[in-house]
Design a protein around this motif. Structure first.
Motif, PDB file in Angstrom:
ATOM      1  N   GLY A 126     -58.036 -52.413  20.538  1.00 57.04           N
ATOM      2  CA  GLY A 126     -58.194 -50.965  20.570  1.00 57.04           C
ATOM      3  C   GLY A 126     -59.608 -50.575  20.211  1.00 57.04           C
ATOM      4  N   PRO A 127     -59.844 -49.305  20.054  1.00 55.55           N
ATOM      5  CA  PRO A 127     -61.195 -48.849  19.748  1.00 55.55           C
ATOM      6  C   PRO A 127     -61.635 -49.302  18.365  1.00 55.55           C
ATOM      7  CG  PRO A 127     -59.616 -47.055  19.519  1.00 55.55           C
ATOM      8  CD  PRO A 127     -58.882 -48.192  20.134  1.00 55.55           C
ATOM      9  N   ASN A 161     -51.497 -40.831   9.509  1.00 51.28           N
ATOM     10  CA  ASN A 161     -50.527 -41.918   9.634  1.00 51.28           C
ATOM     11  C   ASN A 161     -50.835 -42.750  10.877  1.00 51.28           C
ATOM     12  OD1 ASN A 161     -49.808 -40.121  11.602  1.00 51.28           O
ATOM     13  ND2 ASN A 161     -47.607 -40.191  11.207  1.00 51.28           N
ATOM     14  N   ASP A 162     -52.012 -42.506  11.453  1.00 53.15           N
ATOM     15  CA  ASP A 162     -52.499 -43.203  12.647  1.00 53.15           C
ATOM     16  C   ASP A 162     -53.767 -43.940  12.235  1.00 53.15           C
ATOM     17  OD1 ASP A 162     -53.896 -43.879  14.973  1.00 53.15           O
ATOM     18  OD2 ASP A 162     -53.204 -42.128  16.076  1.00 53.15           O
ATOM     19  N   GLN A 163     -53.793 -45.259  12.436  1.00 54.19           N
ATOM     20  CA  GLN A 163     -54.937 -46.046  11.986  1.00 54.19           C
ATOM     21  C   GLN A 163     -56.240 -45.576  12.613  1.00 54.19           C
ATOM     22  OE1 GLN A 163     -54.261 -48.297   9.540  1.00 54.19           O
ATOM     23  NE2 GLN A 163     -56.479 -48.399   9.236  1.00 54.19           N
ATOM     24  N   ASN A 164     -56.184 -45.091  13.847  1.00 52.29           N
ATOM     25  CA  ASN A 164     -57.410 -44.573  14.467  1.00 52.29           C
ATOM     26  C   ASN A 164     -57.925 -43.348  13.711  1.00 52.29           C
ATOM     27  OD1 ASN A 164     -57.658 -46.474  16.546  1.00 52.29           O
ATOM     28  ND2 ASN A 164     -56.210 -45.372  17.830  1.00 52.29           N
ATOM     29  N   GLY A 165     -57.013 -42.467  13.323  1.00 53.87           N
ATOM     30  CA  GLY A 165     -57.418 -41.289  12.565  1.00 53.87           C
ATOM     31  C   GLY A 165     -57.999 -41.671  11.219  1.00 53.87           C
ATOM     32  N   ILE A 166     -57.375 -42.633  10.548  1.00 54.11           N
ATOM     33  CA  ILE A 166     -57.852 -43.097   9.247  1.00 54.11           C
ATOM     34  C   ILE A 166     -59.245 -43.705   9.373  1.00 54.11           C
ATOM     35  CG2 ILE A 166     -57.439 -44.790   7.416  1.00 54.11           C
ATOM     36  CD1 ILE A 166     -54.411 -44.441   8.051  1.00 54.11           C
ATOM     37  N   MET A 269     -64.687 -43.751  24.301  1.00 55.65           N
ATOM     38  CA  MET A 269     -63.962 -45.016  24.224  1.00 55.65           C
ATOM     39  C   MET A 269     -63.979 -45.731  25.579  1.00 55.65           C
ATOM     40  SD  MET A 269     -60.640 -43.956  21.931  1.00 55.65           S
ATOM     41  CE  MET A 269     -59.998 -42.862  23.215  1.00 55.65           C
ATOM     42  N   ASP A 270     -63.965 -47.058  25.529  1.00 52.92           N
ATOM     43  CA  ASP A 270     -63.921 -47.866  26.744  1.00 52.92           C
ATOM     44  C   ASP A 270     -62.466 -48.197  27.049  1.00 52.92           C
ATOM     45  OD1 ASP A 270     -64.131 -49.718  28.798  1.00 52.92           O
ATOM     46  OD2 ASP A 270     -65.912 -50.687  27.946  1.00 52.92           O
ATOM     47  N   LEU A 271     -61.790 -47.322  27.767  1.00 50.97           N
ATOM     48  CA  LEU A 271     -60.363 -47.478  28.036  1.00 50.97           C
ATOM     49  C   LEU A 271     -60.083 -48.659  28.965  1.00 50.97           C
ATOM     50  CD1 LEU A 271     -59.271 -43.755  28.535  1.00 50.97           C
ATOM     51  CD2 LEU A 271     -59.544 -45.057  26.414  1.00 50.97           C
ATOM     52  N   ASP A 272     -60.932 -48.851  29.950  1.00 51.52           N
ATOM     53  CA  ASP A 272     -60.714 -49.928  30.915  1.00 51.52           C
ATOM     54  C   ASP A 272     -60.749 -51.291  30.228  1.00 51.52           C
ATOM     55  OD1 ASP A 272     -60.534 -50.641  33.918  1.00 51.52           O
ATOM     56  OD2 ASP A 272     -62.184 -51.893  33.205  1.00 51.52           O
ATOM     57  N   LYS A 273     -61.738 -51.505  29.394  1.00 44.07           N
ATOM     58  CA  LYS A 273     -61.857 -52.794  28.707  1.00 44.07           C
ATOM     59  C   LYS A 273     -60.681 -53.002  27.756  1.00 44.07           C
ATOM     60  CE  LYS A 273     -65.113 -55.698  26.165  1.00 44.07           C
ATOM     61  NZ  LYS A 273     -66.477 -55.779  25.577  1.00 44.07           N
ATOM     62  N   VAL A 291     -55.260 -66.614  19.463  1.00 42.85           N
ATOM     63  CA  VAL A 291     -56.130 -65.471  19.739  1.00 42.85           C
ATOM     64  C   VAL A 291     -56.492 -64.805  18.418  1.00 42.85           C
ATOM     65  CG1 VAL A 291     -55.058 -65.067  21.997  1.00 42.85           C
ATOM     66  CG2 VAL A 291     -54.214 -63.824  19.991  1.00 42.85           C
ATOM     67  N   ASP A 292     -57.546 -64.025  18.419  1.00 45.73           N
ATOM     68  CA  ASP A 292     -57.910 -63.249  17.238  1.00 45.73           C
ATOM     69  C   ASP A 292     -56.866 -62.173  16.997  1.00 45.73           C
ATOM     70  OD1 ASP A 292     -60.218 -64.729  16.836  1.00 45.73           O
ATOM     71  OD2 ASP A 292     -61.466 -63.339  18.003  1.00 45.73           O
ATOM     72  N   ARG A 293     -56.513 -61.967  15.743  1.00 49.49           N
ATOM     73  CA  ARG A 293     -55.521 -60.937  15.422  1.00 49.49           C
ATOM     74  C   ARG A 293     -56.051 -59.533  15.736  1.00 49.49           C
ATOM     75  NH1 ARG A 293     -53.524 -56.909  14.557  1.00 49.49           N
ATOM     76  NH2 ARG A 293     -51.790 -56.290  13.224  1.00 49.49           N
ATOM     77  N   VAL A 294     -57.306 -59.278  15.409  1.00 49.13           N
ATOM     78  CA  VAL A 294     -57.890 -57.950  15.619  1.00 49.13           C
ATOM     79  C   VAL A 294     -59.020 -58.047  16.633  1.00 49.13           C
ATOM     80  CG1 VAL A 294     -59.090 -56.006  14.559  1.00 49.13           C
ATOM     81  CG2 VAL A 294     -57.257 -57.171  13.299  1.00 49.13           C
ATOM     82  N   ASN A 295     -58.948 -57.213  17.666  1.00 48.89           N
ATOM     83  CA  ASN A 295     -59.955 -57.177  18.728  1.00 48.89           C
ATOM     84  C   ASN A 295     -60.338 -55.717  18.939  1.00 48.89           C
ATOM     85  OD1 ASN A 295     -59.530 -60.145  20.041  1.00 48.89           O
ATOM     86  ND2 ASN A 295     -57.568 -59.264  19.415  1.00 48.89           N
ATOM     87  N   VAL A 296     -61.525 -55.348  18.475  1.00 49.10           N
ATOM     88  CA  VAL A 296     -61.934 -53.948  18.564  1.00 49.10           C
ATOM     89  C   VAL A 296     -63.093 -53.787  19.536  1.00 49.10           C
ATOM     90  CG1 VAL A 296     -61.053 -53.210  16.327  1.00 49.10           C
ATOM     91  CG2 VAL A 296     -63.335 -54.217  16.469  1.00 49.10           C
ATOM     92  N   ILE A 297     -63.086 -52.656  20.212  1.00 47.81           N
ATOM     93  CA  ILE A 297     -64.068 -52.374  21.255  1.00 47.81           C
ATOM     94  C   ILE A 297     -64.825 -51.101  20.885  1.00 47.81           C
ATOM     95  CG2 ILE A 297     -64.368 -51.836  23.702  1.00 47.81           C
ATOM     96  CD1 ILE A 297     -61.726 -53.423  24.150  1.00 47.81           C
ATOM     97  N   PRO A 298     -66.097 -51.198  20.555  1.00 48.49           N
ATOM     98  CA  PRO A 298     -66.850 -50.011  20.153  1.00 48.49           C
ATOM     99  C   PRO A 298     -67.059 -49.044  21.312  1.00 48.49           C
ATOM    100  CG  PRO A 298     -68.321 -51.891  20.379  1.00 48.49           C
ATOM    101  CD  PRO A 298     -66.925 -52.421  20.537  1.00 48.49           C
TER     102      PRO A 298
END
Length: 318
Positions: A126-127, A161-166, A269-273, A291-298
Protein backbone atom coordinates in the motif's frame (compact mmCIF):
# COMPACT_ATOMS: atom_id res chain seq x y z
CA UNK A 1 -17.06 12.09 1.36
CA UNK A 2 -15.44 9.35 -0.70
CA UNK A 3 -17.30 9.19 -3.97
CA UNK A 4 -18.91 5.78 -4.23
CA UNK A 5 -18.91 4.51 -7.80
CA UNK A 6 -20.76 1.25 -7.51
CA UNK A 7 -22.00 -1.30 -5.01
CA UNK A 8 -22.29 -5.05 -5.12
CA UNK A 9 -23.84 -6.97 -2.26
CA UNK A 10 -23.19 -10.32 -3.96
CA UNK A 11 -20.06 -11.72 -5.49
CA UNK A 12 -19.10 -10.41 -8.88
CA UNK A 13 -17.23 -13.10 -10.80
CA UNK A 14 -14.71 -11.91 -13.37
CA UNK A 15 -12.30 -14.45 -14.79
CA UNK A 16 -9.29 -13.73 -16.93
CA UNK A 17 -10.22 -13.82 -20.57
CA UNK A 18 -13.90 -13.76 -19.68
CA UNK A 19 -14.14 -17.53 -19.24
CA UNK A 20 -14.57 -19.66 -16.17
CA UNK A 21 -11.35 -20.83 -14.60
CA UNK A 22 -10.07 -24.09 -16.07
CA UNK A 23 -8.61 -26.96 -14.07
CA UNK A 24 -5.15 -25.96 -12.93
CA UNK A 25 -5.72 -22.25 -13.45
CA UNK A 26 -4.74 -20.05 -10.53
CA UNK A 27 -7.72 -18.08 -9.21
CA UNK A 28 -7.43 -15.10 -6.90
CA UNK A 29 -10.14 -13.92 -4.53
CA UNK A 30 -10.45 -10.14 -4.32
CA UNK A 31 -12.25 -8.94 -1.18
CA UNK A 32 -13.03 -5.21 -1.42
CA UNK A 33 -14.28 -2.98 1.39
CA UNK A 34 -16.22 -0.60 -0.87
CA UNK A 35 -15.89 1.06 -4.26
CA UNK A 36 -14.78 4.65 -4.68
CA UNK A 37 -12.38 6.31 -7.10
CA UNK A 38 -8.99 5.40 -5.67
CA UNK A 39 -10.08 1.89 -4.70
CA UNK A 40 -11.37 1.26 -8.22
CA UNK A 41 -8.01 2.44 -9.55
CA UNK A 42 -6.12 -0.12 -7.47
CA UNK A 43 -8.64 -2.85 -8.31
CA UNK A 44 -8.31 -2.16 -12.03
CA UNK A 45 -4.56 -2.64 -11.74
CA UNK A 46 -5.10 -5.91 -9.86
CA UNK A 47 -7.44 -7.15 -12.59
CA UNK A 48 -5.07 -6.12 -15.37
CA UNK A 49 -2.10 -7.85 -13.74
CA UNK A 50 -4.14 -10.99 -13.02
CA UNK A 51 -5.38 -11.13 -16.60
CA UNK A 52 -1.86 -10.67 -17.93
CA UNK A 53 -0.72 -13.67 -15.91
CA UNK A 54 -3.67 -15.78 -17.05
CA UNK A 55 -5.20 -15.91 -13.57
CA UNK A 56 -8.87 -16.14 -12.76
CA UNK A 57 -10.38 -13.58 -10.39
CA UNK A 58 -13.41 -13.66 -8.13
CA UNK A 59 -14.31 -10.22 -6.77
CA UNK A 60 -16.60 -9.57 -3.80
CA UNK A 61 -17.54 -6.11 -2.55
CA UNK A 62 -18.70 -5.58 1.03
CA UNK A 63 -20.24 -2.11 0.61
CA UNK A 64 -18.60 -1.01 3.87
CA UNK A 65 -20.24 -3.82 5.86
CA UNK A 66 -17.65 -5.69 7.94
CA UNK A 67 -19.94 -8.60 8.71
CA UNK A 68 -20.73 -9.00 5.03
CA UNK A 69 -17.04 -8.98 4.18
CA UNK A 70 -16.46 -11.71 6.75
CA UNK A 71 -19.12 -13.86 5.09
CA UNK A 72 -17.79 -13.10 1.61
CA UNK A 73 -14.28 -14.23 2.56
CA UNK A 74 -15.77 -17.48 3.86
CA UNK A 75 -17.40 -17.89 0.45
CA UNK A 76 -14.08 -17.34 -1.34
CA UNK A 77 -12.56 -20.08 0.81
CA UNK A 78 -15.40 -22.43 -0.12
CA UNK A 79 -14.86 -21.64 -3.80
CA UNK A 80 -11.26 -22.78 -3.45
CA UNK A 81 -9.35 -19.67 -4.49
CA UNK A 82 -5.56 -19.94 -4.44
CA UNK A 83 -4.95 -16.65 -2.62
CA UNK A 84 -7.04 -13.83 -1.17
CA UNK A 85 -6.33 -10.14 -1.69
CA UNK A 86 -8.21 -8.08 0.89
CA UNK A 87 -8.84 -4.44 1.67
CA UNK A 88 -10.57 -4.73 5.03
CA UNK A 89 -13.56 -2.80 6.33
CA UNK A 90 -12.52 -3.74 9.86
CA UNK A 91 -9.67 -6.01 10.90
CA UNK A 92 -11.27 -7.38 14.05
CA UNK A 93 -14.39 -8.53 12.25
CA UNK A 94 -12.68 -10.36 9.41
CA UNK A 95 -9.80 -11.93 11.34
CA UNK A 96 -11.93 -15.00 11.99
CA UNK A 97 -12.44 -15.47 8.24
CA UNK A 98 -8.75 -14.89 7.56
CA UNK A 99 -7.85 -17.58 10.10
CA UNK A 100 -10.17 -19.93 8.20
CA UNK A 101 -8.26 -19.07 5.01
CA UNK A 102 -4.97 -19.87 6.70
CA UNK A 103 -6.30 -23.23 7.86
CA UNK A 104 -7.34 -23.94 4.27
CA UNK A 105 -3.82 -23.19 3.09
CA UNK A 106 -4.85 -19.98 1.29
CA UNK A 107 -2.33 -17.11 1.63
CA UNK A 108 -3.70 -13.63 2.35
CA UNK A 109 -2.35 -10.35 0.99
CA UNK A 110 -3.69 -7.09 2.44
CA UNK A 111 -3.65 -4.15 0.05
CA UNK A 112 -4.05 -0.41 0.50
CA UNK A 113 -4.97 -0.77 4.19
CA UNK A 114 -2.61 -2.72 6.41
CA UNK A 115 -3.77 -5.11 9.12
CA UNK A 116 -0.72 -4.87 11.38
CA UNK A 117 -2.24 -6.89 14.22
CA UNK A 118 -3.42 -9.77 12.05
CA UNK A 119 -1.90 -13.17 12.76
CA UNK A 120 -2.72 -14.31 9.25
CA UNK A 121 -1.81 -11.67 6.66
CA UNK A 122 1.37 -12.79 4.93
CA UNK A 123 2.08 -9.53 3.12
CA UNK A 124 0.83 -5.98 2.82
CA UNK A 125 1.22 -3.56 -0.07
CA UNK A 126 0.00 0.00 0.00
CA UNK A 127 1.00 3.62 0.12
CA UNK A 128 3.94 4.76 2.22
CA UNK A 129 1.60 6.94 4.24
CA UNK A 130 4.25 8.20 6.67
CA UNK A 131 6.40 9.35 3.74
CA UNK A 132 3.37 10.89 2.04
CA UNK A 133 2.46 12.78 5.21
CA UNK A 134 6.02 14.04 5.52
CA UNK A 135 5.99 15.35 1.94
CA UNK A 136 2.81 17.34 2.56
CA UNK A 137 4.13 18.57 5.91
CA UNK A 138 7.56 19.51 4.58
CA UNK A 139 6.05 21.81 1.96
CA UNK A 140 3.68 23.42 4.44
CA UNK A 141 6.33 23.94 7.12
CA UNK A 142 8.65 25.61 4.63
CA UNK A 143 5.85 27.76 3.22
CA UNK A 144 4.92 29.01 6.70
CA UNK A 145 8.43 29.32 8.11
CA UNK A 146 8.49 33.11 7.79
CA UNK A 147 5.13 33.75 9.45
CA UNK A 148 5.60 36.10 12.39
CA UNK A 149 4.01 35.10 15.66
CA UNK A 150 1.92 31.98 16.12
CA UNK A 151 1.33 29.74 13.08
CA UNK A 152 -2.20 28.34 13.15
CA UNK A 153 -2.87 25.28 11.01
CA UNK A 154 -6.06 23.27 10.56
CA UNK A 155 -5.64 19.50 10.29
CA UNK A 156 -8.51 17.61 8.67
CA UNK A 157 -7.78 14.21 10.18
CA UNK A 158 -8.71 11.07 8.27
CA UNK A 159 -9.88 8.01 10.20
CA UNK A 160 -7.77 7.06 13.17
CA UNK A 161 -8.93 3.45 12.98
CA UNK A 162 -7.35 3.33 9.50
CA UNK A 163 -3.59 2.80 9.37
CA UNK A 164 -3.31 5.17 6.41
CA UNK A 165 -4.99 7.92 8.40
CA UNK A 166 -2.75 7.26 11.40
CA UNK A 167 0.43 7.24 9.34
CA UNK A 168 -0.42 10.29 7.25
CA UNK A 169 -0.95 12.26 10.44
CA UNK A 170 2.28 10.94 11.93
CA UNK A 171 4.39 11.91 8.93
CA UNK A 172 2.77 15.32 8.53
CA UNK A 173 3.22 16.17 12.19
CA UNK A 174 6.88 15.12 12.15
CA UNK A 175 7.60 17.84 9.60
CA UNK A 176 5.26 20.45 11.08
CA UNK A 177 6.87 20.03 14.51
CA UNK A 178 9.91 21.83 13.09
CA UNK A 179 7.90 25.06 13.50
CA UNK A 180 8.40 26.18 17.08
CA UNK A 181 5.44 28.58 16.99
CA UNK A 182 2.87 26.05 15.76
CA UNK A 183 -0.75 25.69 16.86
CA UNK A 184 -2.71 22.78 15.35
CA UNK A 185 -6.51 22.77 15.22
CA UNK A 186 -7.81 19.22 14.88
CA UNK A 187 -10.96 18.27 12.98
CA UNK A 188 -11.72 14.52 12.85
CA UNK A 189 -13.49 13.66 9.58
CA UNK A 190 -13.53 9.86 9.39
CA UNK A 191 -12.93 10.48 5.65
CA UNK A 192 -16.33 12.21 5.38
CA UNK A 193 -16.46 15.45 3.35
CA UNK A 194 -19.59 16.71 5.11
CA UNK A 195 -17.75 16.52 8.43
CA UNK A 196 -14.73 18.18 6.82
CA UNK A 197 -16.91 21.06 5.63
CA UNK A 198 -18.65 21.59 8.98
CA UNK A 199 -15.37 21.30 10.88
CA UNK A 200 -13.60 23.77 8.58
CA UNK A 201 -16.46 26.26 8.94
CA UNK A 202 -16.35 26.02 12.73
CA UNK A 203 -12.56 26.29 12.82
CA UNK A 204 -12.47 29.47 10.73
CA UNK A 205 -15.28 31.01 12.76
CA UNK A 206 -13.31 30.51 15.95
CA UNK A 207 -9.89 31.24 14.38
CA UNK A 208 -10.22 33.63 11.40
CA UNK A 209 -6.47 33.84 10.86
CA UNK A 210 -5.71 30.21 10.04
CA UNK A 211 -2.51 30.06 7.98
CA UNK A 212 -2.75 26.59 6.48
CA UNK A 213 -4.96 23.54 6.04
CA UNK A 214 -3.84 19.94 5.71
CA UNK A 215 -6.39 17.52 4.25
CA UNK A 216 -5.58 13.88 4.97
CA UNK A 217 -7.47 13.16 1.74
CA UNK A 218 -7.52 15.72 -1.05
CA UNK A 219 -11.20 14.93 -1.69
CA UNK A 220 -11.81 17.29 1.26
CA UNK A 221 -10.08 20.23 -0.41
CA UNK A 222 -13.30 21.40 -2.19
CA UNK A 223 -14.86 21.79 1.28
CA UNK A 224 -11.93 24.00 2.26
CA UNK A 225 -12.34 26.03 -0.93
CA UNK A 226 -16.06 26.52 -0.18
CA UNK A 227 -15.33 27.91 3.28
CA UNK A 228 -12.54 30.17 2.05
CA UNK A 229 -14.71 31.46 -0.79
CA UNK A 230 -17.60 32.22 1.56
CA UNK A 231 -15.23 34.16 3.81
CA UNK A 232 -13.62 35.97 0.86
CA UNK A 233 -10.32 34.31 1.79
CA UNK A 234 -9.84 32.17 -1.31
CA UNK A 235 -6.58 33.55 -2.70
CA UNK A 236 -4.43 31.65 -5.16
CA UNK A 237 -0.83 30.58 -4.59
CA UNK A 238 1.39 33.65 -4.50
CA UNK A 239 -1.40 36.12 -3.71
CA UNK A 240 -1.30 38.06 -0.43
CA UNK A 241 -3.47 36.37 2.16
CA UNK A 242 -3.25 32.93 0.53
CA UNK A 243 -3.99 30.06 2.93
CA UNK A 244 -1.52 27.22 2.33
CA UNK A 245 -3.38 23.98 1.50
CA UNK A 246 -1.90 20.53 0.99
CA UNK A 247 -3.40 17.04 0.84
CA UNK A 248 -2.80 13.41 -0.05
CA UNK A 249 -4.48 11.14 -2.58
CA UNK A 250 -4.38 12.18 -6.24
CA UNK A 251 -8.10 12.58 -6.94
CA UNK A 252 -9.53 14.88 -9.59
CA UNK A 253 -10.67 17.18 -6.77
CA UNK A 254 -7.10 17.53 -5.58
CA UNK A 255 -5.69 17.89 -9.07
CA UNK A 256 -8.12 20.66 -10.02
CA UNK A 257 -7.54 22.56 -6.78
CA UNK A 258 -3.77 22.56 -7.24
CA UNK A 259 -3.97 23.36 -10.95
CA UNK A 260 -6.18 26.38 -10.22
CA UNK A 261 -3.88 27.59 -7.44
CA UNK A 262 -6.47 27.26 -4.70
CA UNK A 263 -4.28 24.56 -3.15
CA UNK A 264 -0.50 24.44 -3.09
CA UNK A 265 0.18 20.76 -3.68
CA UNK A 266 -0.90 17.17 -3.24
CA UNK A 267 0.83 13.85 -2.77
CA UNK A 268 -0.34 11.44 -5.49
CA UNK A 269 -0.48 7.71 -4.72
CA UNK A 270 0.75 5.18 -7.28
CA UNK A 271 -2.38 3.05 -7.59
CA UNK A 272 -1.20 1.03 -10.58
CA UNK A 273 1.99 -0.13 -8.89
CA UNK A 274 0.07 -0.98 -5.70
CA UNK A 275 -2.41 -3.21 -7.52
CA UNK A 276 0.17 -4.98 -9.65
CA UNK A 277 2.43 -5.57 -6.64
CA UNK A 278 -0.47 -7.15 -4.74
CA UNK A 279 -0.87 -9.76 -7.47
CA UNK A 280 2.89 -10.35 -7.67
CA UNK A 281 3.02 -10.97 -3.91
CA UNK A 282 0.11 -13.40 -4.14
CA UNK A 283 1.85 -15.25 -6.98
CA UNK A 284 5.04 -15.63 -4.95
CA UNK A 285 3.13 -16.88 -1.91
CA UNK A 286 1.25 -19.42 -4.03
CA UNK A 287 4.63 -20.65 -5.30
CA UNK A 288 5.85 -21.03 -1.72
CA UNK A 289 8.33 -18.16 -1.92
CA UNK A 290 9.16 -15.87 0.97
CA UNK A 291 8.07 -12.24 0.62
CA UNK A 292 8.50 -9.09 2.68
CA UNK A 293 5.68 -8.61 5.16
CA UNK A 294 5.43 -4.86 4.51
CA UNK A 295 5.72 -3.37 1.01
CA UNK A 296 5.11 0.37 0.82
CA UNK A 297 5.03 2.57 -2.25
CA UNK A 298 5.78 6.28 -1.79
CA UNK A 299 3.66 8.87 -3.54
CA UNK A 300 4.90 11.96 -5.36
CA UNK A 301 4.26 15.55 -4.32
CA UNK A 302 3.14 17.85 -7.12
CA UNK A 303 2.77 21.60 -6.72
CA UNK A 304 0.92 24.33 -8.57
CA UNK A 305 4.08 24.82 -10.63
CA UNK A 306 4.34 21.30 -12.04
CA UNK A 307 1.04 19.47 -11.65
CA UNK A 308 -0.42 20.21 -15.07
CA UNK A 309 2.79 19.16 -16.81
CA UNK A 310 2.53 15.82 -14.99
CA UNK A 311 -1.20 15.22 -15.43
CA UNK A 312 -0.54 11.90 -17.18
CA UNK A 313 1.04 10.59 -13.94
CA UNK A 314 -1.91 11.52 -11.74
CA UNK A 315 -4.65 8.91 -11.59
CA UNK A 316 -7.42 11.39 -10.81
CA UNK A 317 -6.55 13.64 -13.74
CA UNK A 318 -7.02 10.89 -16.34
Amino acid sequence: MKRLLATAALATIAFAGGALAQDGQITLGLSVDQLFESRVGVNNAIKAEAAGRGYGLIEVVADGDAQQQNAQIQTLITQGVDAILVCAVDQNTIERALIAAQRAGIPVVAYDRDLPDSRVVAAFVGPDSIFDGREAGKYMAEALADVEGEVTVLELIGALNDQNGIDRQKGWREEMSKLSNLKILEVPTDWDSARALAGTQNAFQANPDIDGVFAATDTHIPAVETVLRDLDKLKTVGEPGHVVVTGINGSNDGYQAVASGAADGIVVMDLDKTGRTAVALAADLIDGKEVDRVNVIPGHFYTHDDIEANADKIWGAK
